[in-house]
Design a protein around this motif. Sequence first.
Motif, PDB file in Angstrom:
ATOM      1  N   ALA A 218       1.703 -14.273   4.151  1.00  0.00           N
ATOM      2  CA  ALA A 218       2.812 -13.657   3.856  1.00  0.00           C
ATOM      3  C   ALA A 218       4.024 -14.049   4.576  1.00  0.00           C
ATOM      4  O   ALA A 218       3.884 -13.903   5.805  1.00  0.00           O
ATOM      5  CB  ALA A 218       2.770 -12.307   3.256  1.00  0.00           C
ATOM      6  N   ILE A 219       5.115 -14.578   4.021  1.00  0.00           N
ATOM      7  CA  ILE A 219       6.357 -14.864   5.027  1.00  0.00           C
ATOM      8  C   ILE A 219       7.553 -14.328   4.196  1.00  0.00           C
ATOM      9  O   ILE A 219       7.805 -14.319   3.056  1.00  0.00           O
ATOM     10  CB  ILE A 219       6.320 -16.451   5.379  1.00  0.00           C
ATOM     11  N   GLY A 220       8.285 -14.478   5.152  1.00  0.00           N
ATOM     12  CA  GLY A 220       9.857 -14.179   4.638  1.00  0.00           C
ATOM     13  C   GLY A 220      10.207 -12.591   4.108  1.00  0.00           C
ATOM     14  O   GLY A 220       9.630 -11.866   4.876  1.00  0.00           O
ATOM     15  N   ASP A 221      11.273 -12.493   3.181  1.00  0.00           N
ATOM     16  CA  ASP A 221      11.793 -11.303   2.872  1.00  0.00           C
ATOM     17  C   ASP A 221      10.851 -10.413   2.285  1.00  0.00           C
ATOM     18  O   ASP A 221      11.215  -9.141   2.479  1.00  0.00           O
ATOM     19  CB  ASP A 221      12.787 -11.560   2.115  1.00  0.00           C
ATOM     20  N   ILE A 222       9.740 -10.995   1.901  1.00  0.00           N
ATOM     21  CA  ILE A 222       8.793  -9.979   1.388  1.00  0.00           C
ATOM     22  C   ILE A 222       8.077  -9.102   2.355  1.00  0.00           C
ATOM     23  O   ILE A 222       7.444  -7.977   2.060  1.00  0.00           O
ATOM     24  CB  ILE A 222       7.787 -10.788   0.341  1.00  0.00           C
ATOM     25  N   THR A 223       7.947  -9.598   3.526  1.00  0.00           N
ATOM     26  CA  THR A 223       7.435  -8.852   4.547  1.00  0.00           C
ATOM     27  C   THR A 223       8.151  -7.820   5.549  1.00  0.00           C
ATOM     28  O   THR A 223       9.571  -7.918   5.337  1.00  0.00           O
ATOM     29  CB  THR A 223       6.693  -9.847   5.744  1.00  0.00           C
TER      30      THR A 223
ATOM     31  N   LYS B  79       6.957 -22.418   9.254  1.00  0.00           N
ATOM     32  CA  LYS B  79       6.252 -23.610  10.185  1.00  0.00           C
ATOM     33  C   LYS B  79       5.217 -23.056  10.836  1.00  0.00           C
ATOM     34  O   LYS B  79       4.003 -24.155  11.055  1.00  0.00           O
ATOM     35  CB  LYS B  79       7.397 -23.661  11.248  1.00  0.00           C
ATOM     36  N   VAL B  80       4.812 -22.009  10.984  1.00  0.00           N
ATOM     37  CA  VAL B  80       3.595 -21.545  11.611  1.00  0.00           C
ATOM     38  C   VAL B  80       2.562 -21.326  10.438  1.00  0.00           C
ATOM     39  O   VAL B  80       1.418 -21.852  10.973  1.00  0.00           O
ATOM     40  CB  VAL B  80       3.935 -19.994  12.359  1.00  0.00           C
ATOM     41  N   VAL B  81       2.907 -20.928   9.469  1.00  0.00           N
ATOM     42  CA  VAL B  81       1.819 -20.695   8.425  1.00  0.00           C
ATOM     43  C   VAL B  81       1.350 -22.414   7.966  1.00  0.00           C
ATOM     44  O   VAL B  81       0.205 -22.540   7.889  1.00  0.00           O
ATOM     45  CB  VAL B  81       2.350 -20.174   7.147  1.00  0.00           C
TER      46      VAL B  81
ATOM     47  N   LYS C 123       0.905  -1.228   0.285  1.00  0.00           N
ATOM     48  CA  LYS C 123       0.000  -0.057  -0.025  1.00  0.00           C
ATOM     49  C   LYS C 123       0.908   1.192   0.154  1.00  0.00           C
ATOM     50  O   LYS C 123       2.120   1.420   0.370  1.00  0.00           O
ATOM     51  CB  LYS C 123      -0.894  -0.117   1.197  1.00  0.00           C
ATOM     52  N   TYR C 124       0.331   2.314  -0.318  1.00  0.00           N
ATOM     53  CA  TYR C 124       0.925   3.659  -0.267  1.00  0.00           C
ATOM     54  C   TYR C 124       1.545   3.923   1.131  1.00  0.00           C
ATOM     55  O   TYR C 124       1.080   3.659   1.923  1.00  0.00           O
ATOM     56  CB  TYR C 124      -0.180   4.699  -0.555  1.00  0.00           C
ATOM     57  N   GLY C 125       2.882   4.141   1.092  1.00  0.00           N
ATOM     58  CA  GLY C 125       3.549   4.431   2.324  1.00  0.00           C
ATOM     59  C   GLY C 125       4.176   3.386   2.760  1.00  0.00           C
ATOM     60  O   GLY C 125       5.009   3.342   3.590  1.00  0.00           O
ATOM     61  N   GLN C 126       3.897   2.083   2.288  1.00  0.00           N
ATOM     62  CA  GLN C 126       4.563   0.912   2.677  1.00  0.00           C
ATOM     63  C   GLN C 126       5.668   0.436   1.782  1.00  0.00           C
ATOM     64  O   GLN C 126       5.652   0.701   0.502  1.00  0.00           O
ATOM     65  CB  GLN C 126       3.745  -0.276   2.729  1.00  0.00           C
ATOM     66  N   ASN C 127       6.815  -0.211   2.169  1.00  0.00           N
ATOM     67  CA  ASN C 127       7.665  -0.760   1.481  1.00  0.00           C
ATOM     68  C   ASN C 127       7.843  -2.251   1.076  1.00  0.00           C
ATOM     69  O   ASN C 127       8.245  -2.545   0.005  1.00  0.00           O
ATOM     70  CB  ASN C 127       9.335  -0.205   1.974  1.00  0.00           C
ATOM     71  N   TRP C 128       7.121  -3.066   2.087  1.00  0.00           N
ATOM     72  CA  TRP C 128       7.055  -4.360   1.979  1.00  0.00           C
ATOM     73  C   TRP C 128       5.710  -4.661   2.422  1.00  0.00           C
ATOM     74  O   TRP C 128       4.747  -3.818   2.793  1.00  0.00           O
ATOM     75  CB  TRP C 128       8.072  -4.845   2.979  1.00  0.00           C
ATOM     76  N   MET C 129       5.536  -5.926   2.443  1.00  0.00           N
ATOM     77  CA  MET C 129       4.057  -6.381   2.586  1.00  0.00           C
ATOM     78  C   MET C 129       3.817  -6.410   4.159  1.00  0.00           C
ATOM     79  O   MET C 129       4.611  -6.907   4.942  1.00  0.00           O
ATOM     80  CB  MET C 129       3.806  -8.024   2.127  1.00  0.00           C
ATOM     81  N   ASP C 130       2.650  -6.351   4.490  1.00  0.00           N
ATOM     82  CA  ASP C 130       2.057  -6.273   5.725  1.00  0.00           C
ATOM     83  C   ASP C 130       1.712  -7.492   6.406  1.00  0.00           C
ATOM     84  O   ASP C 130       0.986  -8.297   5.425  1.00  0.00           O
ATOM     85  CB  ASP C 130       0.876  -5.554   5.857  1.00  0.00           C
ATOM     86  N   THR C 131       1.957  -8.193   7.416  1.00  0.00           N
ATOM     87  CA  THR C 131       1.360  -9.555   7.558  1.00  0.00           C
ATOM     88  C   THR C 131       1.450  -9.528   9.242  1.00  0.00           C
ATOM     89  O   THR C 131       2.220  -8.685   9.842  1.00  0.00           O
ATOM     90  CB  THR C 131       2.535 -10.555   7.223  1.00  0.00           C
ATOM     91  N   ASP C 132       0.543 -10.333   9.818  1.00  0.00           N
ATOM     92  CA  ASP C 132       0.473 -10.209  11.183  1.00  0.00           C
ATOM     93  C   ASP C 132       1.660 -10.736  11.660  1.00  0.00           C
ATOM     94  O   ASP C 132       2.158 -11.806  11.378  1.00  0.00           O
ATOM     95  CB  ASP C 132      -0.575 -11.307  11.734  1.00  0.00           C
TER      96      ASP C 132
ATOM     97  N   LEU D  38       1.071 -14.300  10.689  1.00  0.00           N
ATOM     98  CA  LEU D  38       1.463 -14.169   9.308  1.00  0.00           C
ATOM     99  C   LEU D  38       0.446 -14.308   8.274  1.00  0.00           C
ATOM    100  O   LEU D  38       0.435 -14.483   7.129  1.00  0.00           O
ATOM    101  CB  LEU D  38       2.504 -15.547   8.637  1.00  0.00           C
ATOM    102  N   LYS D  39      -0.838 -13.996   8.743  1.00  0.00           N
ATOM    103  CA  LYS D  39      -2.062 -13.674   8.035  1.00  0.00           C
ATOM    104  C   LYS D  39      -1.913 -12.296   7.621  1.00  0.00           C
ATOM    105  O   LYS D  39      -1.569 -11.325   8.044  1.00  0.00           O
ATOM    106  CB  LYS D  39      -3.275 -13.823   8.850  1.00  0.00           C
ATOM    107  N   THR D  40      -2.552 -12.217   6.229  1.00  0.00           N
ATOM    108  CA  THR D  40      -2.710 -10.815   5.518  1.00  0.00           C
ATOM    109  C   THR D  40      -4.175 -10.451   5.777  1.00  0.00           C
ATOM    110  O   THR D  40      -4.800 -11.191   6.290  1.00  0.00           O
ATOM    111  CB  THR D  40      -2.326 -10.899   3.980  1.00  0.00           C
ATOM    112  N   GLU D  41      -4.271  -9.281   5.212  1.00  0.00           N
ATOM    113  CA  GLU D  41      -5.755  -8.803   5.446  1.00  0.00           C
ATOM    114  C   GLU D  41      -6.708  -9.703   4.468  1.00  0.00           C
ATOM    115  O   GLU D  41      -8.078  -9.524   4.603  1.00  0.00           O
ATOM    116  CB  GLU D  41      -6.042  -7.448   5.277  1.00  0.00           C
TER     117      GLU D  41
END
Length: 396
Positions: A291-296, A318-320, A269-278, A282-285
């Motif tokens: 979403a896991i790993g370096d993308i987050t 493992k969690v996901v 989203k605007y203002g973010q550089n990477w993906m948001d995840t819990d 690790l749940k997204t919206e």
Amino acid sequence: MLKGKRIVILGAGFGGLACANLLRESLSFEHKITVIDRKDYFLMGFVNLWILNGKRTLEDSKISLSNLNGKGISFLQDEIISINPSEKIVTTSSQKHGIGYDYLVIALGAEYAPGKIEGFEKYGGFNLYDVEHMPQLRKEILAMERGKIAICVTGFPYKCPPAPYEASLIINDILVKNRTRGSIDIDVYCPAPIPLPVAGPNVNQDVNDLLDKNHIGFHPSHKLKDVLNRDLLEFEYADNSKEYANYNLLIAIPPHIPPLVTKHSGFIKYGQNWMDTDKFTLKTEYENVFAIGDITEIKVNHKVSIPKAGIFAEGQAKVVSQQIVDHINNKTSNSKFDGKGFCFMETGESKAGYIDTDFYNTEGPATILSPPSEESYRKKIDFEKNRIKDWLLSYP
Ligand SMILES: Cc1cc2nc3c(=O)[nH]c(=O)nc-3n(C[C@H](O)[C@H](O)[C@H](O)COP(=O)(O)OP(=O)(O)OC[C@H]3O[C@@H](n4cnc5c(N)ncnc54)[C@H](O)[C@@H]3O)c2cc1C
């Protein structure tokens, strides 16, 4: 007609492979697991350093991802071009009508943008994180008789924070063995005031001591702005003032960016550089999208985020995988990411230090670096061997 669920994993890197294998171990074959990646091989990031120090060749290090098919995991080598979470469809170059999913795991990692540093590619800079650069980089280091090697961290965040320092110590080792160290300087330039901003003062002191002991120059607060020509670098300070340094061989950790498909598909989203995840689940919206790993980007506090490292991608996988298994079995999942990880920091001479971290520690992120030993180096070798065996070489 498939009675089970369709689980699609985007990215066959550290996180994707760990997740696919754990799911396959836990779910019956009525559930279909598909992994998609543009590459046809897997290679662990730190193998770059083993190719650099001559312990491995590039070709011997690539493990075919088609091995996944023999494990009951469908592998599709393809470019992912869009992800549509409302229709639960992923589109690839060859599957324009889309691949449907019930659960989606986005493990697409981080990409490199060396083009953001003017002159870097034009003047033959080496990307330490591009494994294809390693054989030629090794040749040039061995052929060098005198001069200056510059290793530049160009920005944050970047994968595996200790890697530039490991590289400097490994290059030191290569030059010592080649009897050229006395006439070649090694300098590490970093935009931060300390080598490892994710770690505490003690670990930073230990890294500084290691560099000092090996006569490797450390230049804090130096952000590489331009490569002006084949022997001149321009650095910029926070107050916009400039400094220049000569070099003969340039190695950089280039700026990192998220894969374009995640941006184009609206996941960043605007203002973010990477993906948001819990930070725990690790749940997204989006429904059933993880979403896991370096993308987050998982913020631990206002200064520190979970570092981009395979060990965290694996811990999150493992969690996901457990979350998905529990959901399929209609069970409430208690599986939570604990923010813990470790790595082996190579120091040359077949030794490695052991870094232990706890990012969710209640009193703040905790990091400890144990002194280099041959035992930790052997554990690093086993770390890779065991994962390759589990993820790509052992069959049911
Ligand atoms: C030199 C070096 C040393 C390192 N040392 C360590 C270490 O000691 N310990 C450690 O824990 N970590 C280390 N790392 C970091 C580690 O490699 C990464 O953090 C880890 O690979 C991240 O896993 P991931 O699953 O998030 O992404 P990745 O492993 O990068 O996987 C992402 C995958 O997605 C694929 N992909 C991306 N976009 C697309 C698309 N549009 N279509 C198709 N496929 C796509 C890519 O091809 C890639 O295979 C090191 C990295 C480097 C470079």
